[in-house]
Scaffold this active site. Structure first.
Site, PDB file in Angstrom:
ATOM      1  N   GLU A  92      -9.026  11.228  71.425  1.00  0.00           N
ATOM      2  CA  GLU A  92      -9.420  10.712  70.206  1.00  0.00           C
ATOM      3  C   GLU A  92      -9.917  11.118  68.343  1.00  0.00           C
ATOM      4  O   GLU A  92     -10.353  12.043  67.830  1.00  0.00           O
ATOM      5  CB  GLU A  92     -11.157  10.164  70.799  1.00  0.00           C
ATOM      6  CG  GLU A  92     -11.643   8.569  70.662  1.00  0.00           C
ATOM      7  CD  GLU A  92     -11.117   8.255  71.821  1.00  0.00           C
ATOM      8  OE1 GLU A  92      -9.628   7.478  71.798  1.00  0.00           O
ATOM      9  OE2 GLU A  92     -11.413   8.126  73.013  1.00  0.00           O
ATOM     10  N   SER A 125      -5.557  -5.125  71.470  1.00  0.00           N
ATOM     11  CA  SER A 125      -4.230  -6.194  70.381  1.00  0.00           C
ATOM     12  C   SER A 125      -3.105  -4.635  70.519  1.00  0.00           C
ATOM     13  O   SER A 125      -2.278  -5.647  70.100  1.00  0.00           O
ATOM     14  CB  SER A 125      -5.090  -5.289  69.129  1.00  0.00           C
ATOM     15  OG  SER A 125      -5.293  -3.502  68.817  1.00  0.00           O
ATOM     16  N   GLU A 181      -0.328  -3.472  62.904  1.00  0.00           N
ATOM     17  CA  GLU A 181      -1.770  -3.243  62.756  1.00  0.00           C
ATOM     18  C   GLU A 181      -2.449  -2.548  61.777  1.00  0.00           C
ATOM     19  O   GLU A 181      -3.076  -3.203  61.128  1.00  0.00           O
ATOM     20  CB  GLU A 181      -2.412  -2.158  63.667  1.00  0.00           C
ATOM     21  CG  GLU A 181      -3.950  -1.837  64.338  1.00  0.00           C
ATOM     22  CD  GLU A 181      -3.726  -2.447  64.918  1.00  0.00           C
ATOM     23  OE1 GLU A 181      -5.156  -2.461  65.616  1.00  0.00           O
ATOM     24  OE2 GLU A 181      -3.410  -3.368  66.524  1.00  0.00           O
ATOM     25  N   ASP A 239      -2.503   3.499  71.233  1.00  0.00           N
ATOM     26  CA  ASP A 239      -2.365   2.403  71.350  1.00  0.00           C
ATOM     27  C   ASP A 239      -0.973   1.593  71.902  1.00  0.00           C
ATOM     28  O   ASP A 239      -1.019   1.092  73.287  1.00  0.00           O
ATOM     29  CB  ASP A 239      -3.487   1.609  71.194  1.00  0.00           C
ATOM     30  CG  ASP A 239      -4.943   2.318  70.621  1.00  0.00           C
ATOM     31  OD1 ASP A 239      -5.512   3.077  71.509  1.00  0.00           O
ATOM     32  OD2 ASP A 239      -5.035   1.497  70.144  1.00  0.00           O
TER      33      ASP A 239
END
Length: 388
Positions: free
Chosen positions: A37, A134, A166, A178
């Site tokens: 992350e 998204s 994005e 992502d």
């Protein structure tokens, strides 16, 4: 709602909203980041997998040069002429699909001979849950237009297209994790991605074979990457890299954390320490899966959550409650997933304990006076594809 139902809803929605029958329907999945992350924009390592919840886009040809986007989750369609697309002119939910159209041109796509299109979107990826709704939308639209317009871009490039949309159009300073998960994933596998080289390895997960399931706890605390702490965390990482004289935190060996503690203020040091140790946890997780299987990775998930909670400070009381309760109810490891400040936690749970763990989490939230969370299992699934 299954993936097939989303596809059928998209096709029916296009016909209802525009009167056009679809020339095709494409879909892309949401994702769970198993581990890694806030490492992607630091040129580090990530390890997501696609989930069995998808966003579908039905496409119909127009007789003009406009792009019209509609969806059941938006009250009114938005129509923009191809020549008028620009990053600063797009607002609201339509910035995601229309931003992709703009970004395709930025990556060299020749749209001079492209016909206008109607796009209708449907999704069963929860919004604001940290499951990358998204990127699912961006990736479905990118693949659809790439194939329908014959642009010839490969999937890694389409991931870059989604990231540019994005970053520049939506205004969210995210990395490429992502979109890569949505476009590169395979069934029953994770995508081990080096975010510096963009080399990707498909790594088998075999959760079901090992008697395990991934339980998602959607805390229903919504987050948004375009605002708030996400950008601050990225800035802190960049400041730490500058102070330590490295191009990115990917270049900082763990042994240099001693020097980092001496040079940096406490907050910046902890941000740096999270990224350095999280990169190593990704490498250790991939190695453990190859050598011992998924039953051996629980401790790495726990350590990742502790680092995000204490060093990167992106967890919330709801996420911490979900993690600690799932662990007490039999999960072998648990962590928050996604950008943080809300969203979802994941727990790796023996199949026989899934229902009990989910009920324990719901009961703990009720006892704490929190909003009832969503609880559901996800299956590692294929990436973006044409469905019809």
């Amino acid at each position: 709602m299954t993936g097939n139902r989303v596809v059928e809803r998209a096709a029916a929605g296009l016909k209802d909203r525009s009167g056009r029958s679809p020339a095709g329907v494409w879909s892309a999945p949401g994702r769970v980041n198993l581990i890694g992350e806030h490492t992607d924009y630091n040129d580090g390592f990530v390890f997501p997998f696609a989930i069995d919840r998808r966003t579908a886009v039905a496409l119909g040809d127009r007789d003009d040069l406009a792009v019209r986007v509609s969806s059941s989750f938006a009250p009114d369609p938005v129509v923009v002429h191809l020549d008028e697309l620009g990053p600063d002119a797009l607002r609201g939910w339509s910035a995601y699909p229309l931003g992709v159209v703009w970004a395709l041109r930025e990556f060299g796509a020749d749209l001079a001979h492209a016909r206008g299109v109607d796009l209708h979107l449907e999704s069963d990826v929860p919004v604001g849950a940290g499951l990358s709704s998204s990127a699912a939308l961006e990736s479905a639209v990118a693949l659809a237009l790439n194939e329908h317009w014959g642009l010839g871009l490969d999937r890694p490039t389409l991931a870059k297209v989604g990231r540019l949309a994005e970053n520049r159009v939506v205004g969210a300073p995210t990395g490429i994790l992502d979109q890569s998960a949505a476009l590169l994933a395979a069934a029953d596998a994770g995508v081990f991605l080096d975010c510096r080289s963009l080399d990707a390895e498909i790594v088998p997960l075999h959760f079901a074979e090992a008697g395990l399931a991934v339980l998602v706890v959607d805390t229903r605390v919504e987050h948004a990457h375009a605002t708030g702490g996400y950008a601050a965390r990225r800035s802190s990482c960049e400041a730490g890299a500058r102070a330590l004289g490295v191009p990115s935190l990917r270049e900082l060996p763990a042994r240099e954390l001693v020097r980092a503690r001496e040079l940096l203020d406490d907050e910046t040091f902890r941000r740096v320490r999270h990224v350095v140790t999280e990169n190593q946890r990704v490498l250790d997780t991939v190695r453990a899966l190859h050598e011992g299987g998924p039953a051996t990775i629980g401790g790495l998930l726990d350590a990742s959550h502790a680092s995000m909670r204490d060093d990167f400070e992106i967890s919330t009381p709801e996420l911490d409650l979900a993690v600690t309760t799932a662990r007490a109810a039999g999960a072998i490891g648990a962590r928050m997933t996604g950008g943080g400040f809300g969203g979802s936690a994941i727990a790796l749970v023996p199949l026989a304990r899934v229902d009990a763990a989910a009920e324990a989490v719901r009961a703990a939230f009720a006892a704490a006076g929190r909003r009832e969370p969503g609880t559901f299992t996800v299956v590692p699934s294929p990436g973006a594809r044409r469905d019809r």
